[in-house]
Scaffold this motif. Structure first.
Motif, mmCIF file in Angstrom:
data_model
loop_
_atom_site.group_PDB
_atom_site.id
_atom_site.type_symbol
_atom_site.label_atom_id
_atom_site.label_comp_id
_atom_site.label_asym_id
_atom_site.label_seq_id
_atom_site.Cartn_x
_atom_site.Cartn_y
_atom_site.Cartn_z
ATOM 1 N N ILE A 122 24.503 1.793 48.160
ATOM 2 C CA ILE A 122 24.000 2.301 46.952
ATOM 3 C C ILE A 122 24.240 1.590 45.683
ATOM 4 O O ILE A 122 23.337 1.664 44.936
ATOM 5 C CB ILE A 122 24.682 3.918 47.138
ATOM 6 C CG1 ILE A 122 24.572 4.514 48.391
ATOM 7 C CG2 ILE A 122 24.555 4.600 45.751
ATOM 8 C CD1 ILE A 122 23.189 4.734 48.597
ATOM 9 N N THR A 123 25.281 0.767 45.732
ATOM 10 C CA THR A 123 25.426 -0.125 44.506
ATOM 11 C C THR A 123 24.565 -1.022 44.231
ATOM 12 O O THR A 123 23.828 -1.170 43.119
ATOM 13 C CB THR A 123 26.933 -0.580 44.738
ATOM 14 O OG1 THR A 123 27.948 0.300 45.231
ATOM 15 C CG2 THR A 123 27.231 -1.569 43.635
ATOM 16 N N LYS A 124 23.934 -1.650 45.285
ATOM 17 C CA LYS A 124 22.930 -2.713 44.973
ATOM 18 C C LYS A 124 21.537 -1.747 44.740
ATOM 19 O O LYS A 124 20.967 -2.409 43.577
ATOM 20 C CB LYS A 124 22.423 -3.373 46.464
ATOM 21 C CG LYS A 124 22.199 -4.641 45.994
ATOM 22 C CD LYS A 124 21.797 -5.382 47.783
ATOM 23 C CE LYS A 124 23.044 -5.949 48.330
ATOM 24 N NZ LYS A 124 22.689 -6.515 49.512
ATOM 25 N N LEU A 125 21.232 -0.619 45.330
ATOM 26 C CA LEU A 125 20.139 0.014 45.018
ATOM 27 C C LEU A 125 20.246 0.415 43.521
ATOM 28 O O LEU A 125 19.363 0.408 42.748
ATOM 29 C CB LEU A 125 20.036 1.400 45.686
ATOM 30 C CG LEU A 125 19.582 1.183 47.013
ATOM 31 C CD1 LEU A 125 19.548 2.434 48.174
ATOM 32 C CD2 LEU A 125 18.138 0.480 47.115
ATOM 33 N N ALA A 126 21.455 1.018 42.871
ATOM 34 C CA ALA A 126 21.528 1.337 41.634
ATOM 35 C C ALA A 126 21.353 0.399 40.514
ATOM 36 O O ALA A 126 20.672 0.564 39.686
ATOM 37 C CB ALA A 126 23.315 2.066 41.462
ATOM 38 N N ALA A 127 21.821 -0.800 40.890
ATOM 39 C CA ALA A 127 21.843 -2.114 40.122
ATOM 40 C C ALA A 127 20.561 -2.621 39.615
ATOM 41 O O ALA A 127 20.205 -2.933 38.614
ATOM 42 C CB ALA A 127 22.579 -3.281 40.612
ATOM 43 N N LEU A 149 25.861 18.396 58.524
ATOM 44 C CA LEU A 149 26.717 17.363 57.526
ATOM 45 C C LEU A 149 25.619 16.520 56.681
ATOM 46 O O LEU A 149 24.503 16.437 57.213
ATOM 47 C CB LEU A 149 27.171 16.218 58.521
ATOM 48 C CG LEU A 149 27.950 15.194 57.796
ATOM 49 C CD1 LEU A 149 29.179 15.835 57.128
ATOM 50 C CD2 LEU A 149 28.212 14.014 58.452
ATOM 51 N N VAL A 150 26.101 16.758 55.459
ATOM 52 C CA VAL A 150 25.472 15.503 54.788
ATOM 53 C C VAL A 150 26.525 14.612 54.059
ATOM 54 O O VAL A 150 27.441 14.923 53.457
ATOM 55 C CB VAL A 150 24.663 16.247 53.455
ATOM 56 C CG1 VAL A 150 23.974 15.077 52.564
ATOM 57 C CG2 VAL A 150 23.623 16.992 53.949
ATOM 58 N N GLU A 151 26.493 13.276 54.168
ATOM 59 C CA GLU A 151 27.327 12.523 53.830
ATOM 60 C C GLU A 151 27.000 12.279 52.371
ATOM 61 O O GLU A 151 25.779 12.016 52.125
ATOM 62 C CB GLU A 151 27.259 11.081 54.802
ATOM 63 C CG GLU A 151 28.478 10.798 55.551
ATOM 64 C CD GLU A 151 28.244 9.606 56.347
ATOM 65 O OE1 GLU A 151 27.065 9.227 56.724
ATOM 66 O OE2 GLU A 151 29.119 8.707 56.382
ATOM 67 N N ILE A 152 28.122 12.234 51.569
ATOM 68 C CA ILE A 152 27.614 11.600 50.003
ATOM 69 C C ILE A 152 28.279 10.317 49.773
ATOM 70 O O ILE A 152 29.594 10.128 50.256
ATOM 71 C CB ILE A 152 28.098 12.806 49.130
ATOM 72 C CG1 ILE A 152 27.609 14.157 49.415
ATOM 73 C CG2 ILE A 152 27.953 12.530 47.622
ATOM 74 C CD1 ILE A 152 27.810 15.465 48.520
ATOM 75 N N ILE A 153 27.655 9.478 49.190
ATOM 76 C CA ILE A 153 28.077 8.219 49.111
ATOM 77 C C ILE A 153 28.068 8.114 47.602
ATOM 78 O O ILE A 153 26.975 7.919 46.824
ATOM 79 C CB ILE A 153 27.490 7.116 49.950
ATOM 80 C CG1 ILE A 153 27.299 7.390 51.249
ATOM 81 C CG2 ILE A 153 28.086 5.638 49.642
ATOM 82 C CD1 ILE A 153 26.097 8.074 51.847
ATOM 83 N N ARG A 154 29.285 7.717 47.053
ATOM 84 C CA ARG A 154 29.444 7.026 45.544
ATOM 85 C C ARG A 154 29.332 5.769 45.412
ATOM 86 O O ARG A 154 29.844 5.001 46.120
ATOM 87 C CB ARG A 154 30.878 7.539 45.205
ATOM 88 C CG ARG A 154 30.754 8.979 45.059
ATOM 89 C CD ARG A 154 32.205 9.359 44.146
ATOM 90 N NE ARG A 154 32.057 9.079 42.640
ATOM 91 C CZ ARG A 154 32.545 9.809 41.624
ATOM 92 N NH1 ARG A 154 33.236 10.902 42.193
ATOM 93 N NH2 ARG A 154 32.309 9.429 40.569
ATOM 94 N N GLY A 155 28.155 5.127 44.704
ATOM 95 C CA GLY A 155 28.049 3.622 44.451
ATOM 96 C C GLY A 155 29.145 3.318 43.533
ATOM 97 O O GLY A 155 29.808 4.249 43.003
ATOM 98 N N LEU A 156 29.454 2.227 43.104
ATOM 99 C CA LEU A 156 30.402 1.780 42.217
ATOM 100 C C LEU A 156 30.048 2.393 40.886
ATOM 101 O O LEU A 156 30.896 2.881 40.155
ATOM 102 C CB LEU A 156 30.440 0.361 41.999
ATOM 103 C CG LEU A 156 31.842 -0.353 42.043
ATOM 104 C CD1 LEU A 156 32.763 0.105 42.755
ATOM 105 C CD2 LEU A 156 31.539 -1.905 42.024
ATOM 106 N N GLN A 157 28.929 2.590 40.471
ATOM 107 C CA GLN A 157 28.326 2.917 39.284
ATOM 108 C C GLN A 157 28.199 4.575 39.164
ATOM 109 O O GLN A 157 28.157 5.061 37.848
ATOM 110 C CB GLN A 157 27.156 2.198 38.661
ATOM 111 C CG GLN A 157 27.058 0.822 38.935
ATOM 112 C CD GLN A 157 26.281 0.385 40.277
ATOM 113 O OE1 GLN A 157 26.666 1.282 41.226
ATOM 114 N NE2 GLN A 157 25.665 -0.400 40.466
ATOM 115 N N THR A 158 28.154 5.356 40.148
ATOM 116 C CA THR A 158 27.765 6.755 40.249
ATOM 117 C C THR A 158 28.767 7.626 39.420
ATOM 118 O O THR A 158 29.829 7.325 39.502
ATOM 119 C CB THR A 158 27.854 7.126 41.592
ATOM 120 O OG1 THR A 158 27.029 6.400 42.628
ATOM 121 C CG2 THR A 158 27.154 8.464 41.590
#
Ligand code: CAA
Ligand code: NAD
Length: 284
Positions: A122-127, A149-158
């Motif tokens: 997610i970090t790479k997509l966000a970048a 279930l839904v997994e939520i993933i926080r990128g480094l920048q979220t």
């Protein structure tokens, strides 16, 4: 507050994600580069909703309202008033990055950009976007209308605000959210599930048991609803292989190497249930 959603990619995941947001009362755009995929997806939702009415799980009004909330679109520019965009296109980095860059031009500054990726950072997509704080992972499980279930993933920048808005939208669907606090390949579910699927291919390749025996052993011996090879067909072998490759490359350990038999099946185009042939053969 999320009052309009856009789902991009009307395959097996995108169609289900659009259906559950629409069923929760939110007008939901559905876009795919292939217009026929959108049509097919909405027809499938209609079929599933009709089954729900017949089984008295939902009312006729629920069905009508859900279908009215599903809005097919043929241009990305039509998504400009969405508060939340959920991307569910193929499991490859470059097309996902390209899509998010296009959405930067279309959407307002506070639209949340979520990816349903199974394994991509997610970090790479966000970048790759102008505003990385608005990017998050919302990982729905297949089949979306059924799985809780839904997994939520926080990128480094979220940002915290984007995390809270996204989580609230998931809880309103009646799903349970579990958060991966760190953005490492496969997050929680696939980090554990996909190595099991890959190992099942090694067991098959080594001639230890037939596909049916492997699946029966795991179904009846560990109470899984489907055996790992049937599950691989259900998820898509192309998706499973893409995930294995990311684990192998990014975690850098031999234990994650994709089974050569899975690679062969993908080379043959045997992607699983969605194409009629995978480990098993299906009638289309
Ligand atoms: N879409 C919507 N609903 C579906 C569906 C689909 N594709 N397939 C089945 N269903 C519904 C059926 O309509 C039925 O609903 P009702 O109870 O309301 O009638 C219900 O699911 C049960 O279906 P069936 O009776 O036909 O079949 P089943 O009991 O064998 O269940 C299953 C099917 C739900 C798929 C079950 O086998 C199962 O849970 N399998 C495991 C699924 C799983 O592990 N998913 C996670 C995959 S990993 C992932 O998603 C992450 C990733 O990134 C790869
Ligand atoms: P799929 O192949 O069924 O559907 C992908 C859809 O995206 C296709 O209809 C295709 O036409 C469309 N598409 C491709 N490029 C596009 C673009 N640039 N813009 C718009 N549409 C585009 O794939 P799927 O199984 O639904 O997987 C979608 C995503 O969800 C992947 O990231 C996958 O890893 C993830 N995911 C899959 C599963 C699963 O069980 N299959 C579970 C959870 C997450």
């Amino acid at each position: 507050m999320i009052s309009k959603v856009a789902v991009i990619g009307a395959g097996q995941m995108g169609g289900g994600i659009a259906q559950v947001y629409a069923a929760s009362g939110i007008p939901t755009y559905l876009y795919d580069t292939r217009a026929e995929a959108v049509k097919k997806s909405i027809a499938l939702s209609e079929k599933l909703l009709t089954k729900g009415v017949e089984k008295e799980k939902i009312s006729k009004e629920d069905k009508t309202r859900t279908l009215a909330n599903l809005i097919p679109v043929t241009e990305l520019s039509a998504l400009k008033d969405a508060d939340l965009v959920v991307e569910a296109i193929l499991e490859q980095l470059a097309p996902k990055q390209e899509l998010f860059c296009k959405l930067d031009e279309v959407c307002s500054a506070d639209t949340v950009f979520a990816s349903n990726t199974s394994s991509i950072s997610i970090t790479k997509l966000a970048a790759a976007t102008k505003n990385p704080e608005r990017v998050i992972g919302l990982h729905f499980m297949n089949p979306v209308p059924v799985m809780k279930l839904v997994e939520i993933i926080r990128g480094l920048q979220t940002s915290d605000a984007v995390y809270e808005r996204s989580k609230e939208s998931v809880i309103k669907l009646g799903k349970t959210a579990v958060t991966a606090r760190r953005d490492y390949p496969g997050f929680i579910v696939n980090r554990i599930l996909v190595p099991m699927i890959n190992e099942a291919f090694f067991v098959l390749m080594e001639g230890i048991a037939s596909p049916e025996e492997i699946d029966d052993a795991m179904r009846l011996g560990t109470n899984q609803p489907m055996g790992p090879l049937a599950l691989a067909d259900f998820v898509g072998l192309d998706t499973c292989l893409a995930i294995c490759r990311i684990f192998h490359n990014e975690l850098g350990e031999d234990k994650y190497r994709p089974c050569p038999l899975m690679v062969k099946y993908v080379e043959a185009g045997w992607f699983g249930k969605k194409v009629g042939r995978g480990v098993y053969t299906y009638f289309q």
